[in-house]
Design a protein around this motif. Structure first.
Motif, PDB file in Angstrom:
ATOM      1  N   UNK A  33      55.643  92.833  23.521  1.00 29.97           N
ATOM      2  CA  UNK A  33      55.899  94.138  22.924  1.00 29.97           C
ATOM      3  C   UNK A  33      54.822  94.475  21.897  1.00 29.97           C
ATOM      4  N   UNK A  34      54.407  95.710  21.917  1.00 28.19           N
ATOM      5  CA  UNK A  34      53.518  96.215  20.874  1.00 28.19           C
ATOM      6  C   UNK A  34      54.194  97.458  20.313  1.00 28.19           C
ATOM      7  N   UNK A  35      55.412  97.271  19.853  1.00 27.59           N
ATOM      8  CA  UNK A  35      56.125  98.366  19.208  1.00 27.59           C
ATOM      9  C   UNK A  35      57.085  97.802  18.177  1.00 27.59           C
ATOM     10  N   UNK A  36      57.566  98.680  17.338  1.00 26.76           N
ATOM     11  CA  UNK A  36      58.462  98.267  16.269  1.00 26.76           C
ATOM     12  C   UNK A  36      59.801  97.827  16.847  1.00 26.76           C
ATOM     13  N   UNK A  37      60.624  97.289  15.979  1.00 21.88           N
ATOM     14  CA  UNK A  37      61.953  96.866  16.366  1.00 21.88           C
ATOM     15  C   UNK A  37      63.008  97.672  15.640  1.00 21.88           C
ATOM     16  N   UNK A  38      64.254  97.340  15.926  1.00 20.20           N
ATOM     17  CA  UNK A  38      65.373  97.999  15.268  1.00 20.20           C
ATOM     18  C   UNK A  38      66.258  96.931  14.635  1.00 20.20           C
ATOM     19  N   UNK A  39      66.452  97.047  13.341  1.00 22.53           N
ATOM     20  CA  UNK A  39      67.343  96.184  12.603  1.00 22.53           C
ATOM     21  C   UNK A  39      68.527  97.026  12.152  1.00 22.53           C
ATOM     22  N   UNK A  55      65.493  97.714  20.254  1.00 19.69           N
ATOM     23  CA  UNK A  55      65.021  99.099  20.290  1.00 19.69           C
ATOM     24  C   UNK A  55      64.785  99.547  21.738  1.00 19.69           C
ATOM     25  N   UNK A  56      64.212  98.668  22.544  1.00 17.72           N
ATOM     26  CA  UNK A  56      63.992  98.989  23.959  1.00 17.72           C
ATOM     27  C   UNK A  56      65.327  99.236  24.660  1.00 17.72           C
ATOM     28  N   UNK A  57      66.313  98.405  24.385  1.00 18.23           N
ATOM     29  CA  UNK A  57      67.641  98.586  24.999  1.00 18.23           C
ATOM     30  C   UNK A  57      68.294  99.895  24.542  1.00 18.23           C
ATOM     31  N   UNK A  58      68.067 100.277  23.303  1.00 14.54           N
ATOM     32  CA  UNK A  58      68.607 101.552  22.819  1.00 14.54           C
ATOM     33  C   UNK A  58      67.982 102.712  23.591  1.00 14.54           C
ATOM     34  N   UNK A  59      66.671 102.655  23.814  1.00 10.90           N
ATOM     35  CA  UNK A  59      66.008 103.696  24.597  1.00 10.90           C
ATOM     36  C   UNK A  59      66.525 103.683  26.033  1.00 10.90           C
ATOM     37  N   UNK A 134      57.531 115.521  39.886  1.00 11.99           N
ATOM     38  CA  UNK A 134      58.838 115.038  40.314  1.00 11.99           C
ATOM     39  C   UNK A 134      58.888 113.595  40.745  1.00 11.99           C
ATOM     40  N   UNK A 135      57.979 112.750  40.259  1.00 15.81           N
ATOM     41  CA  UNK A 135      57.922 111.361  40.710  1.00 15.81           C
ATOM     42  C   UNK A 135      58.923 110.433  40.045  1.00 15.81           C
ATOM     43  N   UNK A 136      59.485 110.829  38.904  1.00 13.55           N
ATOM     44  CA  UNK A 136      60.269 109.891  38.108  1.00 13.55           C
ATOM     45  C   UNK A 136      61.638 110.426  37.735  1.00 13.55           C
ATOM     46  N   UNK A 137      62.567 109.498  37.559  1.00 15.08           N
ATOM     47  CA  UNK A 137      63.895 109.842  37.082  1.00 15.08           C
ATOM     48  C   UNK A 137      63.929 109.938  35.563  1.00 15.08           C
ATOM     49  N   UNK A 138      63.019 109.232  34.902  1.00 15.26           N
ATOM     50  CA  UNK A 138      62.978 109.230  33.441  1.00 15.26           C
ATOM     51  C   UNK A 138      61.572 108.864  32.976  1.00 15.26           C
ATOM     52  N   UNK A 139      61.283 109.268  31.747  1.00 16.84           N
ATOM     53  CA  UNK A 139      59.990 109.004  31.126  1.00 16.84           C
ATOM     54  C   UNK A 139      60.257 108.513  29.714  1.00 16.84           C
ATOM     55  N   UNK A 140      59.516 107.460  29.288  1.00 14.51           N
ATOM     56  CA  UNK A 140      59.550 107.113  27.881  1.00 14.51           C
ATOM     57  C   UNK A 140      58.162 106.798  27.381  1.00 14.51           C
ATOM     58  N   UNK A 141      58.005 106.943  26.089  1.00 15.74           N
ATOM     59  CA  UNK A 141      56.746 106.637  25.403  1.00 15.74           C
ATOM     60  C   UNK A 141      57.124 105.920  24.113  1.00 15.74           C
ATOM     61  N   UNK A 142      57.203 104.597  24.183  1.00 16.19           N
ATOM     62  CA  UNK A 142      57.613 103.816  23.018  1.00 16.19           C
ATOM     63  C   UNK A 142      56.423 103.639  22.080  1.00 16.19           C
TER      64      UNK A 142
END
Length: 188
Positions: A33-39, A55-59, A134-142
């Motif tokens: 991971x190269x992103x912050x976490x959630x406490x 945090x990933x699971x929350x997203x 229309x290629x994806x069901x969802x998009x995220x940018x963490x």
């Protein structure tokens, strides 16, 4: 006093991540991971990796993904969140990054996890996504939006274009959107 911010090219951003990969692995507690976490609060004793996965699971929980669905991971880094999403939801993930080192690492880690067919990472600029509408069901940018040009309208339009139906996007860090359209594999 000047307030101008130099806009870096995608090549410069990729070179930055190529050079500093080991540093980020140290700072963020591993190369997944190269992103912050959630406490939960100041007393939460979770380590960086556990908080990042939280945090990933929350997203992921905010998205309506299931087996057969496709997620676009914009600025996927080494693919840790993509692998977690594929493992826990059963979806497939297409990730894009401008770091060639991250692409190589993501491929190795996906293969090691038995996810090479479901987690696909490629070198691509998020401002010029290589996928048809229309290629994806969802998009995220963490947390990758911070590496985008100052005007992120192009990024928002690009991810909306890749999303199967018009949707909303959350705050830039993290950001995600979801649709409930039927799934089909994206092509490049």
């Amino acid at each position: 006093m000047s307030t101008a911010v130099e806009q870096l090219s995608s090549t410069q951003v990729g070179a930055f991540y190529d050079r500093l990969g080991a540093y980020f692995a140290t700072v963020y507690g591993g190369e997944s991971n190269i992103h912050f976490g959630y406490w939960d609060d100041a007393a939460d004793s979770a380590g960086p990796r556990e908080a990042q996965d939280r945090l990933t699971r929350m997203a992921l929980a905010a998205l309506d993904l299931s087996e057969g669905g496709w997620l676009l991971d914009v600025g996927c880094g080494t693919g840790g969140p993509a692998r977690l999403a594929a493992t826990e939801s059963g979806c497939s993930v297409a990730g894009v990054t401008v770091s060639r080192t991250q692409v190589e690492r993501a491929h190795r880690e996906a293969a090691r996890a038995g996810l090479a067919g479901r987690v696909r990472v490629q070198y691509a600029d998020a401002m010029q996504l290589p996928f048809p509408d229309g290629s994806f069901d969802a998009v995220w940018a963490l947390e990758s939006v911070s590496a985008s040009p100052p005007t992120t309208a192009r990024l928002s339009c690009g991810t909306a274009r890749a999303d199967r139906t018009p949707s909303t996007t959350g705050a830039p860090t993290p950001s995600w959107s979801s649709t409930s359209s039927p799934s089909r594999a994206p092509t490049t």
